[in-house]
Design an enzyme around this catalytic site. Structure first.
Site, mmCIF file in Angstrom:
data_model
loop_
_atom_site.group_PDB
_atom_site.id
_atom_site.type_symbol
_atom_site.label_atom_id
_atom_site.label_comp_id
_atom_site.label_asym_id
_atom_site.label_seq_id
_atom_site.Cartn_x
_atom_site.Cartn_y
_atom_site.Cartn_z
ATOM 1 N N ASN A 113 -31.375 10.519 18.572
ATOM 2 C CA ASN A 113 -32.515 9.796 18.729
ATOM 3 C C ASN A 113 -34.041 10.700 18.656
ATOM 4 O O ASN A 113 -34.881 10.258 19.346
ATOM 5 C CB ASN A 113 -32.388 8.997 20.220
ATOM 6 C CG ASN A 113 -31.252 8.161 19.921
ATOM 7 O OD1 ASN A 113 -31.149 7.583 18.849
ATOM 8 N ND2 ASN A 113 -30.679 8.045 21.056
ATOM 9 N N HIS A 155 -28.663 -3.997 25.704
ATOM 10 C CA HIS A 155 -28.256 -2.694 26.050
ATOM 11 C C HIS A 155 -27.339 -2.795 27.475
ATOM 12 O O HIS A 155 -27.715 -3.685 28.169
ATOM 13 C CB HIS A 155 -29.191 -1.621 26.304
ATOM 14 C CG HIS A 155 -28.644 -0.215 26.535
ATOM 15 N ND1 HIS A 155 -28.235 0.489 27.622
ATOM 16 C CD2 HIS A 155 -28.272 0.805 25.623
ATOM 17 C CE1 HIS A 155 -27.834 1.677 27.481
ATOM 18 N NE2 HIS A 155 -27.802 2.005 26.281
ATOM 19 N N GLU A 207 -35.016 -6.304 24.143
ATOM 20 C CA GLU A 207 -35.581 -5.014 23.672
ATOM 21 C C GLU A 207 -36.553 -5.283 22.385
ATOM 22 O O GLU A 207 -36.368 -6.158 21.632
ATOM 23 C CB GLU A 207 -34.282 -4.105 23.095
ATOM 24 C CG GLU A 207 -33.190 -3.856 24.204
ATOM 25 C CD GLU A 207 -32.006 -3.031 24.003
ATOM 26 O OE1 GLU A 207 -32.190 -2.412 22.739
ATOM 27 O OE2 GLU A 207 -30.982 -3.444 24.263
ATOM 28 N N SER A 232 -31.017 -1.075 19.594
ATOM 29 C CA SER A 232 -30.512 0.181 19.527
ATOM 30 C C SER A 232 -29.118 0.303 18.322
ATOM 31 O O SER A 232 -29.106 1.499 17.772
ATOM 32 C CB SER A 232 -29.873 0.991 20.550
ATOM 33 O OG SER A 232 -28.723 0.254 21.276
ATOM 34 N N ASP A 286 -37.525 -3.834 27.016
ATOM 35 C CA ASP A 286 -36.943 -2.422 27.009
ATOM 36 C C ASP A 286 -37.588 -1.854 25.785
ATOM 37 O O ASP A 286 -37.028 -2.342 24.512
ATOM 38 C CB ASP A 286 -35.473 -2.481 27.174
ATOM 39 C CG ASP A 286 -34.859 -1.062 26.918
ATOM 40 O OD1 ASP A 286 -35.835 0.070 26.566
ATOM 41 O OD2 ASP A 286 -33.906 -0.758 27.477
ATOM 42 N N HIS A 340 -36.660 2.597 22.372
ATOM 43 C CA HIS A 340 -36.508 2.986 20.902
ATOM 44 C C HIS A 340 -37.659 2.695 20.107
ATOM 45 O O HIS A 340 -37.955 2.928 18.787
ATOM 46 C CB HIS A 340 -35.383 2.456 19.929
ATOM 47 C CG HIS A 340 -34.018 2.791 20.648
ATOM 48 N ND1 HIS A 340 -33.484 4.254 20.355
ATOM 49 C CD2 HIS A 340 -32.905 2.481 21.693
ATOM 50 C CE1 HIS A 340 -32.397 4.113 20.652
ATOM 51 N NE2 HIS A 340 -32.033 3.121 21.531
ATOM 52 N N LYS A 394 -35.541 9.621 24.064
ATOM 53 C CA LYS A 394 -35.509 9.234 22.676
ATOM 54 C C LYS A 394 -36.552 9.945 21.786
ATOM 55 O O LYS A 394 -36.545 11.417 21.610
ATOM 56 C CB LYS A 394 -35.350 7.820 22.394
ATOM 57 C CG LYS A 394 -34.211 7.151 22.353
ATOM 58 C CD LYS A 394 -33.562 6.933 23.823
ATOM 59 C CE LYS A 394 -32.516 6.073 24.010
ATOM 60 N NZ LYS A 394 -31.927 6.019 25.425
#
Length: 375
Positions: free
Chosen positions: A36, A119, A163, A167, A192, A195, A226
């Site tokens: 990541n 997640h 998110e 991910s 979230d 990423h 990340k």
């Protein structure tokens, strides 16, 4: 072997019999297409002008006892301003941030509505809460989300959790439309940004800021492990939310704070992102190049997505392992993502592109994937 170990051994054997026993990966040399570290900060470091100083090795206690510092609070103020928020609170990890946030903000009659691909830390945070009402909607399915909002909007506090970048699939949420639905049904939106932090937006502010939605989102989680190449996470939102989490988020209250050196690194990375010399354009150029090459050759199973995460669904644990081995033999490190981490039939390679990957490395990746598909 005692009874406890017998139980553990039996559970492990069940996993082994199903072909999905997890093991720590062997250490191999090769081109990084699995981490990541999207901007290369973790492995290549910061420019010298932004190198952090080393103020000490230990925090000595929780933030509520001896682990607080003016430096930590100044860093939180900088983070909040960077993400166009009123306040921020640093947690020891993204997992701690999600579990602390979601377990704290929900009462028994709160309704959680969440994307099915959220997640594990989000799922665990909701499980740890007092909330008795949790409903998931099909991934990025606005129709089903609205149906759930219509059904439960009169029940009291409703919290929608998504998110910004997922991910395992690497796709983005339709955040503007989700925010519209939340506004229409007076639901609170939690995003979230793990990423998306450092990756999306000209300074890496995240998808919420890139879309101008920062005033319409109740809370955001920005993870540092990340693209930012360090450790920890911050929840950004209102000053009221920050004060509430200081009082009620158990993963913040009952743990030793991050050490001063970790705070120093976080602050240094954010100063770098905010500087005129920072750019994530090289990463996005590599993503665009990968897709141009993939479109020309055709890669079966490649999911659509413009993030640093590119997923190639192979289906089945063994084919996925074999393809990962073929890439490793070509000098490319891509780890297989197997069931039960993903659902049966959705096993895949999770390819992570970086700013430091060369065009030749991407060409080799595409060629190897295409050759495998042609077998």
């Amino acid at each position: 072997m005692n009874r406890a170990e017998s139980y553990l051994s039996a559970r492990l054997q069940e996993r082994a019999d199903a072909g999905n026993l997890r093991r720590l990966p062997a250490i191999h040399a090769g081109v990084d297409l699995c981490s990541n570290d999207y901007l290369g900060i973790a492995t290549h470091g910061l420019p010298q002008a932004f190198m952090p100083y080393d103020p000490g090795t230990g925090a000595t206690g929780s933030r509520l006892i001896s682990g607080n510092s003016a430096f930590a609070e100044e860093t939180e103020t900088f983070i909040a301003a960077f993400h166009s928020a009123e306040a921020a609170l640093i947690f020891n990890s993204g997992y701690d941030a999600n579990t602390g946030l979601l377990s704290a903000i929900a009462g028994r009659d709160t309704v959680f509505i969440y994307d099915e691909l959220c997640h594990a830390s989000i799922i665990d945070g909701m499980r740890l809460s007092l909330c008795r009402h949790k409903y998931r909607f099909a991934h990025n399915d606005l129709v089903q989300l609205e149906e759930l909002l219509q059904k439960h909007s009169t029940a009291g506090q409703v919290i929608v959790v998504v998110e910004s970048v997922y991910s395992m699939d690497g796709d983005t949420a339709p955040l503007a439309a989700i925010a519209d639905l939340c506004d229409s049904y007076e639901a609170q939106l939690v995003v979230d940004e793990a990423h998306a932090t450092g990756v999306i937006g000209p300074r890496g502010e995240g998808l919420v800021c890139a879309l101008g939605l920062h005033e319409r989102v109740f809370a955001r989680v920005h993870t540092f492990g990340k693209a930012l190449g360090c450790h920890g996470a911050a929840i950004v939102g209102s000053a009221v939310l920050r004060q509430y989490l200081i009082n009620f988020a158990r993963s913040f209250i009952y743990t030793t704070a991050l050490p001063p050196h970790a705070i120093s690194v976080i602050g240094a990375v954010y100063r770098y992102l905010a500087s005129p010399g920072f750019s994530n354009a090289a990463l996005h150029d590599n993503i665009a190049y990968f897709h141009r090459q993939a479109d020309e050759t055709g890669i079966p199973g490649l999911l659509p997505g413009a993030s640093a995460i590119q997923a190639v669904v192979t289906g089945g644990n063994e084919p996925t392992r074999q393809l990962a081995a073929a890439l490793r033999d070509a000098g490319l490190l891509v780890h297989p993502i197997l069931h039960p981490t993903v659902p049966l039939g959705m096993e895949r390679l999770r390819i992570c592109l970086h700013s430091f990957n060369t065009l030749q490395e991407i060409d080799l990746l595409v060629k190897t994937l295409q050759q495998w598909a042609g077998k």
